[in-house]
Design an enzyme around this catalytic site. Structure first.
Site, short mmCIF file in Angstrom:
data_model
loop_
_atom_site.label_atom_id
_atom_site.label_comp_id
_atom_site.label_asym_id
_atom_site.label_seq_id
_atom_site.Cartn_x
_atom_site.Cartn_y
_atom_site.Cartn_z
N GLU A 488 8.61 2.97 -15.27
CA GLU A 488 8.08 4.30 -14.99
C GLU A 488 7.50 4.93 -16.26
O GLU A 488 6.49 5.63 -16.20
CB GLU A 488 9.17 5.22 -14.40
CG GLU A 488 9.81 4.71 -13.10
CD GLU A 488 8.80 4.34 -12.03
OE1 GLU A 488 7.67 4.87 -12.04
OE2 GLU A 488 9.14 3.51 -11.15
N HIS A 491 3.96 3.76 -16.62
CA HIS A 491 3.03 4.59 -15.82
C HIS A 491 2.80 5.91 -16.55
O HIS A 491 1.69 6.40 -16.64
CB HIS A 491 3.63 4.91 -14.45
CG HIS A 491 3.57 3.78 -13.47
ND1 HIS A 491 2.41 3.11 -13.19
CD2 HIS A 491 4.52 3.23 -12.68
CE1 HIS A 491 2.65 2.18 -12.27
NE2 HIS A 491 3.93 2.23 -11.94
N GLU A 517 -0.47 -1.23 -11.71
CA GLU A 517 0.85 -1.60 -12.25
C GLU A 517 0.76 -2.30 -13.61
O GLU A 517 1.74 -2.83 -14.11
CB GLU A 517 1.60 -2.50 -11.26
CG GLU A 517 1.91 -1.86 -9.92
CD GLU A 517 2.84 -0.66 -10.02
OE1 GLU A 517 3.62 -0.59 -10.99
OE2 GLU A 517 2.77 0.23 -9.15
N HIS A 619 4.01 -3.91 5.99
CA HIS A 619 3.14 -3.68 4.82
C HIS A 619 1.66 -3.75 5.19
O HIS A 619 0.88 -2.92 4.77
CB HIS A 619 3.39 -4.79 3.78
CG HIS A 619 4.40 -4.43 2.76
ND1 HIS A 619 5.74 -4.56 2.99
CD2 HIS A 619 4.27 -3.96 1.51
CE1 HIS A 619 6.39 -4.18 1.91
NE2 HIS A 619 5.53 -3.81 0.99
N ILE A 620 1.30 -4.77 5.95
CA ILE A 620 -0.13 -4.94 6.22
C ILE A 620 -0.56 -4.39 7.58
O ILE A 620 -1.74 -4.12 7.79
CB ILE A 620 -0.61 -6.41 6.04
CG1 ILE A 620 -0.03 -7.34 7.10
CG2 ILE A 620 -0.28 -6.93 4.65
CD1 ILE A 620 -0.76 -8.68 7.15
N PHE A 621 0.38 -4.22 8.52
CA PHE A 621 -0.03 -3.71 9.83
C PHE A 621 0.33 -2.24 10.04
O PHE A 621 -0.13 -1.61 10.98
CB PHE A 621 0.54 -4.58 10.95
CG PHE A 621 -0.04 -5.96 10.94
CD1 PHE A 621 -1.40 -6.15 11.16
CD2 PHE A 621 0.75 -7.07 10.68
CE1 PHE A 621 -1.96 -7.43 11.12
CE2 PHE A 621 0.20 -8.35 10.63
CZ PHE A 621 -1.16 -8.52 10.85
N ALA A 622 1.17 -1.70 9.19
CA ALA A 622 1.50 -0.28 9.35
C ALA A 622 1.60 0.41 8.00
O ALA A 622 2.09 1.52 7.90
CB ALA A 622 2.81 -0.13 10.12
N GLY A 623 1.17 -0.25 6.95
CA GLY A 623 1.22 0.37 5.63
C GLY A 623 -0.14 0.27 4.98
O GLY A 623 -1.13 -0.05 5.63
N TYR A 625 -1.21 -1.91 2.77
CA TYR A 625 -1.44 -3.15 2.05
C TYR A 625 -2.38 -4.15 2.73
O TYR A 625 -2.43 -5.30 2.34
CB TYR A 625 -0.10 -3.84 1.76
CG TYR A 625 0.62 -3.21 0.59
CD1 TYR A 625 0.46 -3.73 -0.69
CD2 TYR A 625 1.43 -2.10 0.75
CE1 TYR A 625 1.11 -3.15 -1.77
CE2 TYR A 625 2.08 -1.51 -0.32
CZ TYR A 625 1.91 -2.05 -1.58
OH TYR A 625 2.54 -1.48 -2.66
ZN ZN Z 1 5.00 1.03 -10.54
#
Ligand code: ZN
Length: 701
Positions: A488, A491, A517, A619-623, A625
């Site tokens: 963190e 970032h 990242e 991740h890929i169908f509802a997020g 990504y």
């Molecule tokens: Zn991160």
């Protein structure tokens, strides 16, 4: 309207947000004003557009300023000082904020004006960061359909609505299907070897289940206790993962594994059709926007230049990983058979035997490490590393900023050569379960920008959930927590050391998603550097640094089964990319065929015939990504390669390390969203990224 602005802390637009005075009851009034003002200003802006930076971008930045003092703190406080009142206040305003941001981002007059700017002869007179800010806005608007007309526009909006409906349905199906499954363990002997946390989670789940409609546990069933059960195991990861790692009854593990891999693939909560429909609509949407595939659309706003660049990365990582994954599996099979398992090793065995092998090889626990990592010592180590690398000076400045809780610490960051202040940050280090969200995160508080002709310095929030001090014992950190803090903080560095003055692309603003990242994972690498790590350890009682043998084990365990884990990530990433590029959702091939083909190349253990893992791949169908799962690895390649530059000059050569650190600051940290990440990477590294460093650092190359 009464003149309450003087005392409403959400209405200031200068200095630090007055967090100590903010109350949920003030949100509605402040937001009413800010939104009303913005709506009026937007009309003004649209009617007075001129295709110059001062004519569009500056007024838009000015429009955004009051929101960073009124709306951003609401989001921040929801995470660190949650309350029913604040949630209610947030929910009441949220839809209006969505509407307003659509209004701005999809404004046709603003879009036309920005497009006109790109065609002006003056375009080249803007600096690179300004051009990036405008290009980013144009692309965002285009992806929202601004450039479409008539029937095409209508169809586009229809598809967008439909996709959003399907994605909600998809994730609800996953949740509901999960709820339908439970495994009750009553025999105390069968829970032998379980970690305490699993027993707690599972007993708590049992107790909650007594009053839930989703469970067969009877309402009048006796109360479960963590030590003696009964325990309720579910498909939620905090329950499922430790169960698969520690439960000795093989048949139970098989049952759990099969349930997880066929989740939401049949019956009432079946996602199979939704997947095909999603892929069809995404393809059509991409076509309307002028792209050949959804993958092309997704990559148009990312660092990776195209599908082939991503495939190249997959290939160069998978080939060297394969032999390691093969030998990982062999090691597990041997251990299983030595330990008396007669059946050959299958999917529901790998997690279990991997944990036994880990215990055998690295006999330490995170609890053992904690006493070596008092928070203050870790902070000293982290700050001195940052000071050494990036020519900055970090100073504790508690009391100089209003805070939302008395545990919150405040620091300023100055340029060490000029002594000039560059930024500041809040650190909220301890867990407060009643009001603070779990996990750790970095978020911008104020971005760097020009306000009234002067640079406003950036401020960031670093939020962790460490163990609070108890009596005379200071906060002691687990090793993961140390790594997370470094992550963190990485970032945070990008947010704080930015030298870009335009809010749109300063700090992490405008940084391509697959490059975001880089700085964070780069900092994590230092946790495995011996001098750095040992330098921030001091046993809370003995005062001793971390012993060498524990250090060696930490390093070795980092690379434990690295080949297997990498291949698994690549399998997901490659499946995602193929489904969104070459796969024809209208053809006869199924999505499961695609996954199976990828698995046959990438997996050392072939999936079950009935594997429907994709039906739960939120991740890929509802997020966010879709055609983006590769980003995890992409960023890791960048950060490992950046760290590789430091390894090459020798991590102990002070002069060379600080010269390189300064270069990292001047390129990646300073320019962030103001320059294309590939160019920035090349500025720092002198060439394009290479996967070799990641392979080497994880013991695979
Ligand atoms: Zn991160």
């Amino acid at each position: 309207m009464s003149d309450a602005s003087n005392d409403n802390p959400f209405l200031v637009t200068r200095g630090l947000p007055p967090y100590d005075k903010m109350e949920a009851s003030q949100v509605a009034e402040a937001m009413d004003r800010v939104i009303a003002m913005a709506e009026k200003k937007i009309d003004d802006i649209e009617q007075n557009l001129t295709p110059t930076w001062e004519g569009v971008m500056q007024p838009l930045e000015a429009l955004d300023l009051p929101f960073s003092y009124a709306w951003s703190p609401v989001g921040h406080l929801l995470g660190v000082k949650n309350s029913d009142d604040l949630r209610t206040a947030h929910e009441a305003i949220q839809p209006r904020m969505v509407e307003l941001s659509l209004r701005i981002n999809q404004s046709r007059p603003i879009y036309d004006c920005l497009k006109a700017m790109q065609a002006e002869p003056d375009w080249d007179r803007l600096d690179e960061a300004q051009r990036r800010a405008i290009e980013g806005k144009v692309l965002q608007a285009e992806h929202a359909g601004v450039g479409l007309e008539g029937e095409q526009k209508e169809r586009f909006l229809e598809i967008s609505r439909e996709l959003s409906r399907i994605s909600t349905k998809f994730s609800n199906n996953v949740l509901d299907a999960r709820k339908q499954f439970e495994l009750i363990i009553e025999d105390v002997g069968n829970a032998e070897g379980w970690p305490t946390t699993l027993k707690q989670v599972a007993a708590q789940s049992y107790n909650e289940a007594r009053t839930s409609d989703d469970s067969k546990v009877a309402e009048d069933a006796g109360e479960a206790s963590p030590d003696s059960g009964p325990w309720r195991i579910t498909l939620d990861y905090p329950s499922f993962i430790p169960f698969m790692q520690h439960h000795r009854v093989r048949a139970d593990r098989e049952l759990m594994y099969r349930a997880q891999m066929t989740l939401a693939s049949s019956g009432e909560f079946n996602n199979q059709e939704l997947i095909r429909e999603t892929l069809k609509l995404r393809k059509e949407k991409a076509g309307l926007l002028g792209y050949d595939s959804f993958a092309d659309l997704s990559l148009s706003s990312k660092m990776a230049s195209g599908v082939s660049a991503v495939s190249d990365m997959f290939d160069s990582l998978s080939a060297p990983s394969k032999p390691h994954a093969d030998s990982d599996l062999k090691a597990l099979a041997e251990l299983a058979s030595e330990s008396g398992q007669t059946e050959s090793l299958l999917h529901w065995d790998t997690g279990f035997w991997a944990e036994r092998l880990r215990e055998k090889l690295f006999d330490y626990t995170d609890e053992e490490l904690r006493p070596y990592f008092p928070l203050s010592r870790v902070l000293d180590g982290l700050f001195s590393l940052a000071e050494r690398l990036f020519d900055v000076k970090i100073t504790r400045a508690d009391g100089e900023a209003p805070v939302w809780h008395d545990e919150v610490q405040y620091f300023t960051v100055a340029d060490a050569s000029t002594d000039e202040q560059m930024a500041s940050f809040y650190l909220d280090p301890y867990s407060r379960p009643s009001e603070k969200r779990g996990g750790a995160w970095m978020a911008g508080c104020l971005d760097r920008r020009i306000v009234d002709g002067e640079v406003r310095l950036p401020v960031v929030h670093l939020i962790c959930n460490g163990t609070p001090p108890v009596g005379d014992t200071p906060s002691l950190m687990g090793f993961r927590e140390v790594e997370t803090l470094f992550h963190e903080f990485g970032h945070g560095l990008q947010g704080m050391l930015t030298a870009v003055d335009y809010a749109e692309v300063s700090g992490l603003g405008g940084v391509e998603w697959d490059a975001v990242e880089l700085a964070s994972q780069f900092m994590e690498n230092w946790c495995y550097h011996k001098e750095t790590l040992l330098g921030m350890t001091q046993h809370v009682e003995s005062g001793e640094p971390l012993p060498d043998d524990l250090y060696e084990k930490i390093v070795a365990s980092r690379n434990f089964r690295a080949g297997s884990l990498l291949l698994r990530q690549l399998e997901f990433g490659k499946t995602d990319m193929l489904l969104h590029s070459s796969f024809d959702p209208n053809g006869s091939e199924t999505v499961f065929d695609v996954h199976r083909q990828v698995s046959s190349e990438m997996s050392v253990l072939q999936p079950l015939e009935e594997d429907r893992f994709l039906c739960g791949f939120s991740h890929i169908f509802a997020g966010g990504y879709a055609a983006g799962y590769y980003s995890y690895k992409w960023s890791e390649v960048l950060s490992a390669d950046a760290f590789g530059a430091f390894e090459e000059v020798g991590l102990t050569d002070e002069a060379k390390v600080s010269a390189l650190g300064r270069k990292f600051r001047d390129t990646i940290l300073a320019l962030g969203g103001g320059r294309h990440p590939m160019e920035l990477f090349k500025d720092f590294r002198g060439r394009e990224p290479d996967t070799k460093a990641l392979l080497r650092q994880t013991g695979l190359g």
